[in-house]
Structure formats: C-alpha cells, structure tokens
Design an enzyme around this catalytic site. Structure first.
Site, PDB file in Angstrom:
ATOM      1  CE  LYS A  32       1.988  -0.050  -2.839  1.00 50.92           C
ATOM      2  NZ  LYS A  32       0.938  -0.123  -1.540  1.00 50.92           N
ATOM      3  CE1 TYR A  72       4.913   2.971   1.348  1.00 53.58           C
ATOM      4  CE2 TYR A  72       6.135   0.877   0.440  1.00 53.58           C
ATOM      5  CZ  TYR A  72       5.464   2.468   0.043  1.00 53.58           C
ATOM      6  OH  TYR A  72       4.603   1.675  -0.578  1.00 53.58           O
ATOM      7  CG  ASN A 135      -1.892  -0.783  -0.626  1.00 49.22           C
ATOM      8  OD1 ASN A 135      -0.799  -0.928  -1.467  1.00 49.22           O
ATOM      9  ND2 ASN A 135      -2.549  -0.536  -0.025  1.00 49.22           N
ATOM     10  CG  HIS A 138       3.570   5.149  -3.424  1.00 47.67           C
ATOM     11  ND1 HIS A 138       3.198   5.461  -2.380  1.00 47.67           N
ATOM     12  CD2 HIS A 138       4.320   6.461  -4.450  1.00 47.67           C
ATOM     13  CE1 HIS A 138       3.410   6.704  -2.138  1.00 47.67           C
ATOM     14  NE2 HIS A 138       3.737   7.018  -3.029  1.00 47.67           N
ATOM     15  CD  GLU A 149       6.124   9.619  -2.512  1.00 54.02           C
ATOM     16  OE1 GLU A 149       5.405  10.042  -3.725  1.00 54.02           O
ATOM     17  OE2 GLU A 149       5.834   9.719  -1.320  1.00 54.02           O
TER      18      GLU A 149
HETATM   19  N1  UDP Z   1       0.967  -0.562   4.765  1.00 57.16           N
HETATM   20  C1  UDP Z   1       0.807  -2.274   5.289  1.00 57.16           C
HETATM   21  N2  UDP Z   1       0.674  -2.157   7.220  1.00 57.16           N
HETATM   22  C2  UDP Z   1      -0.427  -0.959   7.874  1.00 57.16           C
HETATM   23  C3  UDP Z   1      -0.014   0.424   6.765  1.00 57.16           C
HETATM   24  C4  UDP Z   1       0.608   0.469   5.746  1.00 57.16           C
HETATM   25  O1  UDP Z   1       1.202  -2.812   5.182  1.00 57.16           O
HETATM   26  O2  UDP Z   1      -1.081  -1.280   8.474  1.00 57.16           O
HETATM   27  C5  UDP Z   1       1.346  -0.331   3.181  1.00 57.16           C
HETATM   28  C6  UDP Z   1       0.752  -0.632   2.526  1.00 57.16           C
HETATM   29  O3  UDP Z   1       0.979  -1.236   1.331  1.00 57.16           O
HETATM   30  C7  UDP Z   1       0.759   1.033   2.308  1.00 57.16           C
HETATM   31  C8  UDP Z   1       2.139   1.511   2.301  1.00 57.16           C
HETATM   32  O4  UDP Z   1       2.490   0.898   3.793  1.00 57.16           O
HETATM   33  O5  UDP Z   1       0.300   1.617   1.017  1.00 57.16           O
HETATM   34  C9  UDP Z   1       2.208   3.168   3.039  1.00 57.16           C
HETATM   35  O6  UDP Z   1       1.891   3.548   4.006  1.00 57.16           O
HETATM   36  P1  UDP Z   1       0.690   4.652   3.563  1.00 57.16           P
HETATM   37  O7  UDP Z   1       0.360   4.748   4.993  1.00 57.16           O
HETATM   38  O8  UDP Z   1       1.195   5.700   3.225  1.00 57.16           O
HETATM   39  O9  UDP Z   1      -0.758   4.305   2.566  1.00 57.16           O
HETATM   40  P2  UDP Z   1      -1.124   4.890   1.593  1.00 57.16           P
HETATM   41  O10 UDP Z   1      -0.548   6.432   1.483  1.00 57.16           O
HETATM   42  O11 UDP Z   1      -0.221   3.799   1.072  1.00 57.16           O
HETATM   43  O12 UDP Z   1      -2.068   5.031   1.297  1.00 57.16           O
HETATM   44 MG    MG Z   2       1.344   6.781   1.423  1.00 56.00          MG
END
Ligand code: UDP
Ligand code: MG
Length: 176
Positions: A32, A72, A135, A138, A149
């Site tokens: 990212k 997303y 974070n 992805h 994806e």
């Molecule tokens: N995200 C965020 N706030 C939240 C949850 C998710 O900003 O409360 C963002 C974060 O960057 C995350 C992405 O949305 O990596 C995708 O969310 P997901 O639940 O799919 O988490 P991941 O699979 O990346 O751990």
């Molecule tokens: Mg995810």
C-alpha cells in the site's frame, strides 16, 4: 557425495517441481502507499524471499476509485471508506502474485491482523504499523478471493510460470 546428491536432486526434486508448479496456490499482495512512502518495500520483499515464497508477478500501478470500490466492495458502505480510498490512491502501489504451498494462509499469518496496534510482533503489521487503516499491506483472505483479485490486477502474461532452482531446498519432495 555432493555429486550424488545433485543427481538425486535432478531426478526426483526437479520432476516434482515441474509437476507441481501449475498446482501451487497463489495469492494477491498489495504494498500500500503507507509501505511505499515509508520505504518499507525492501523489508516486505525481503521477508517474502526469506520465507521461501515465489514472486510470480510484480508491478507498480496507480489505483483509482473505481477499482477500489470493486476491491473493497465489502467496505464501500462503511464511514471510513472515503478515507481508505484516499489513502490507497496517495501514491502508486506495488501489486504482487505470490506462489507457494498454502500461500494464502501463510501470507495472511505473516501479515498479521488488520489493526497494526493489535498485530503480533513478528508479523509485518505487528513490526511496522501503528494504524488500523495505514497498515502497509493487502493480502487475499481466501483461495477463491485470491484468484478473483489476481484477475482484477494482472493481465494474462503478467504472471510467470517458472520454478526457481532453490525450490528443492525449500520444500521436501513429498510436500510439492
Ligand atoms: N480498514 C480501516 N478501518 C477499519 C477496517 C479496515 O481503515 O475499521 C481498512 C484497512 O486498511 C484494511 C482495509 O480497510 O486493511 C480492508 O479491510 P479488511 O477488513 O478486509 O482487513 P484486511 O483483510 O486488510 O486485514
Ligand atoms: Mg481483507
């Protein structure tokens, strides 16, 4: 002794590598903007290489709102989506296709839980993040989603079907 080992390697391991490579699992990884801007590309790729995962495709691209709404789609209605989309478009990202046995689960575990402040030390997020949004990575969360994806971000011909010579020292023959 060494010569004999090489003969064994050539006959059994190489045959298995040849047979296995099209069956190996694949996952989609995005480095990212928070990874790119914080100069963590090398750290992440270094861990991928050291773990023994195969980089089968890699390129830098600029994301836009349309692809982020698709990628997303499970989060489009969340209040934080505009902020997430903005952060994902802040600069180009690097998309990668990784290959390996059980690679989807293995790389999710290497990534750590979503919130960097809760991610375990030793994981990428646990070692390099303090945010639940910024974070750095992805990683696909299932084999089925990984294929969806990968098709979203890679054209045919951008993912390569090769088996590094080191594979026979990463997996035992019966694991391939
Ligand atoms: N995200 C965020 N706030 C939240 C949850 C998710 O900003 O409360 C963002 C974060 O960057 C995350 C992405 O949305 O990596 C995708 O969310 P997901 O639940 O799919 O988490 P991941 O699979 O990346 O751990
Ligand atoms: Mg995810």
């Amino acid at each position: 002794m060494f010569g004999r080992y090489c003969i064994n390697f050539d006959t059994s391991v190489k045959t298995n590598i040849k047979n296995c490579k099209q069956f190996m699992e694949r996952t989609l990884v995005i480095l990212k903007p928070s990874c790119i801007e914080r100069n963590l590309i090398g750290e992440v790729i270094g861990r991928i290489e050291k773990r023994g995962l195969v980089i089968a495709g890699m390129k830098m691209i600029q994301l836009d709102e349309a692809v982020l709404r698709e990628h997303y789609s499970h989060l489009v209605d969340k209040p934080f989506f505009p902020q997430l989309a903005k952060s994902m478009m802040a600069c180009p990202v690097i998309v990668m296709c990784l290959k390996g046995v059980d690679v989807v689960r293995v790389f999710r575990e290497m990534t750590g839980v979503t919130n960097g402040r809760k991610a375990a030390p030793g994981t990428l997020r646990g070692d390099f993040c303090m945010s639940g949004s910024l974070n750095i990575i992805h990683a696909s969360d299932s084999v089925e989603n990984a294929e969806i994806e990968l098709a979203r971000f890679f054209k045919p011909g951008e993912i390569f079907d090769y088996a590094p010579a080191t594979l026979g020292f990463i997996y035992e023959t019966d694991e391939l």
